[in-house]
Design an enzyme around this catalytic site. Structure first.
Site, PDB file in Angstrom:
ATOM      1  N   ARG A 110       0.799  -1.225   0.000  1.00 26.48           N
ATOM      2  CA  ARG A 110       0.000   0.000   0.000  1.00 26.48           C
ATOM      3  C   ARG A 110       0.829   1.271   0.000  1.00 26.48           C
ATOM      4  NH1 ARG A 110      -2.522  -4.019   1.912  1.00 26.48           N
ATOM      5  NH2 ARG A 110      -0.568  -4.368   2.941  1.00 26.48           N
ATOM      6  N   THR A 111       1.837   1.329   0.869  1.00 24.78           N
ATOM      7  CA  THR A 111       2.545   2.597   1.025  1.00 24.78           C
ATOM      8  C   THR A 111       3.253   2.982  -0.273  1.00 24.78           C
ATOM      9  OG1 THR A 111       2.838   2.076   3.351  1.00 24.78           O
ATOM     10  CG2 THR A 111       4.158   3.882   2.493  1.00 24.78           C
ATOM     11  N   LYS A 160      25.911  -4.406  -1.397  1.00 22.15           N
ATOM     12  CA  LYS A 160      27.386  -4.449  -1.408  1.00 22.15           C
ATOM     13  C   LYS A 160      27.977  -3.747  -0.187  1.00 22.15           C
ATOM     14  CE  LYS A 160      27.240  -4.104  -6.441  1.00 22.15           C
ATOM     15  NZ  LYS A 160      27.530  -3.236  -7.581  1.00 22.15           N
ATOM     16  N   ARG A 217      11.550   4.027   2.826  1.00 22.55           N
ATOM     17  CA  ARG A 217      11.228   3.103   3.930  1.00 22.55           C
ATOM     18  C   ARG A 217      12.524   2.426   4.328  1.00 22.55           C
ATOM     19  NH1 ARG A 217       6.239  -1.027   4.304  1.00 22.55           N
ATOM     20  NH2 ARG A 217       5.314   0.967   4.900  1.00 22.55           N
ATOM     21  N   HIS A 247       5.773   6.054  11.328  1.00 23.17           N
ATOM     22  CA  HIS A 247       5.148   5.924   9.999  1.00 23.17           C
ATOM     23  C   HIS A 247       4.173   7.104   9.869  1.00 23.17           C
ATOM     24  CE1 HIS A 247       3.811   4.279   6.347  1.00 23.17           C
ATOM     25  NE2 HIS A 247       3.615   3.019   6.681  1.00 23.17           N
TER      26      HIS A 247
END
Ligand code: NCD
Length: 313
Positions: free
Chosen positions: A57-58, A88, A110, A138
């Site tokens: 969703r986000t 890496k 995120r 959030h």
């Protein structure tokens, strides 16, 4: 609409940046977004969406929001830990510095660390929007959640809100509880096994703002009182001591039809999703269940509003 900048504008890192006044402005702008009553960007705007953790969703809603506003998503990765130079060993700070050289207008990030968004904002030359940082915050989900409560129940002031489930690991609940301090008369009931209770820092903030709250493992003791019941997933992937998760089996932390029958007729049931088993599917059709319906829509509209406030000025 005149944009009142929030603390730390144009970055969106944490709930506490947003006063009630700014939140209300975001809800008002979100309502215009919903009606289609907005001007698309007049000049090209480019977004990078960089996700170190899974998201449906986000990420989808931010990218769709950008498209609806007439902007473009120029680079998007859904598993940055695996599919970028992070694999890496590159640091977050270096990754952000590099992405900024390509001159995006905004980076939606995120990150699995609590301080991820703050660290990125510290080195970025463009606005950073926190799309979830570790167990900590959030903020745009909080805005969509508050917008949903406001629209359905008319006002947030004076409501009793139940926040339920894995409160220890839920960044969504932390951001929401902190923002609820902005609304006078709110009372919060935290419902969880004792080992999965809300963090001390959140309780400290509630105490500082004189927001009354209770903590209980007994959903029945509060289900008939709350105006909104907010359920969350058990975050198995974040729990350092998985054996403790059994605490959820020893009590009843599910929302079922029986729980619904004990609730007010005008209450709402919310969930940030993904739902696993903590709300039974036979609850979905109840008109009070908003999680698969307008809660999703409102998160899109508030993200459009945020992007508009940051990029259209
Ligand atoms: C949540 C998240 O990622 O914090 N989902 C979301 O963004 N809507 C909740 C979760 O993962 O359980």
């Amino acid at each position: 609409m005149a944009t009142k900048n929030w603390i730390g504008f144009p970055h969106v890192v944490e709930s506490e940046q947003f006063s009630r006044e700014v939140l209300e402005e975001i809800f008002a702008l979100a309502a215009l977004m919903e009606k289609g009553d907005f001007e698309p960007f007049k000049s090209p705007k480019r977004m990078i969406s960089f996700f170190y953790e899974p998201s449906t969703r986000t990420r989808a809603s931010f990218e769709i929001a950008m498209d609806l506003l007439g902007g473009r998503v120029v680079f998007s990765t859904e598993n940055a830990k695996e599919f970028s130079s992070v694999a890496k060993g590159e640091s977050l700070a270096d990754t952000i510095r590099v992405l900024c050289r390509y001159k995006p207008d905004v980076i939606v990030l995120r990150h699995h660390e609590d301080q991820g968004a703050a660290e990125a904002a510290g080195v970025s030359t463009c606005p950073i929007i926190n799309a979830g940082s570790g167990k900590a915050e959030h903020p745009t989900q909080m805005m969509g959640d508050l917008c949903t409560i406001q629209k359905r129940l008319g006002s947030i002031d004076g409501l009793e809100i139940g926040l339920m489930g894995d409160l220890k690991n839920s960044r969504v609940v932390r951001s929401l509880a902190k923002a609820l301090c902005r609304f006078p008369g709110v009372k919060i009931h935290f419902i969880s096994p004792p080992a999965f209770g809300i963090g001390e820092d959140v309780k400290h903030r509630l105490n500082n703002h004189r927001v009354p709250f209770t903590e209980t493992a007994d959903l029945q003791s509060v289900s008939s009182k709350v105006n909104a019941l907010y359920q969350t997933r058990i975050q198995t992937e974040r729990e350092d001591e998985p054996e403790k998760l059994e605490a959820f089996l020893n009590g009843d932390f599910h929302i079922t039809k029986d729980v619904m029958s004990s609730m007010r007729k005008d209450a709402i049931v919310m969930h940030p999703l993904p739902r696993v088993k903590e709300i039974t599917t036979d609850v979905d059709a109840d008109p009070r269940a908003v999680y698969l319906k307008e809660q999703i829509d409102n998160c899109l509209y508030v993200r459009m509003a945020q992007l508009h406030m940051i990029l259209a000025s």
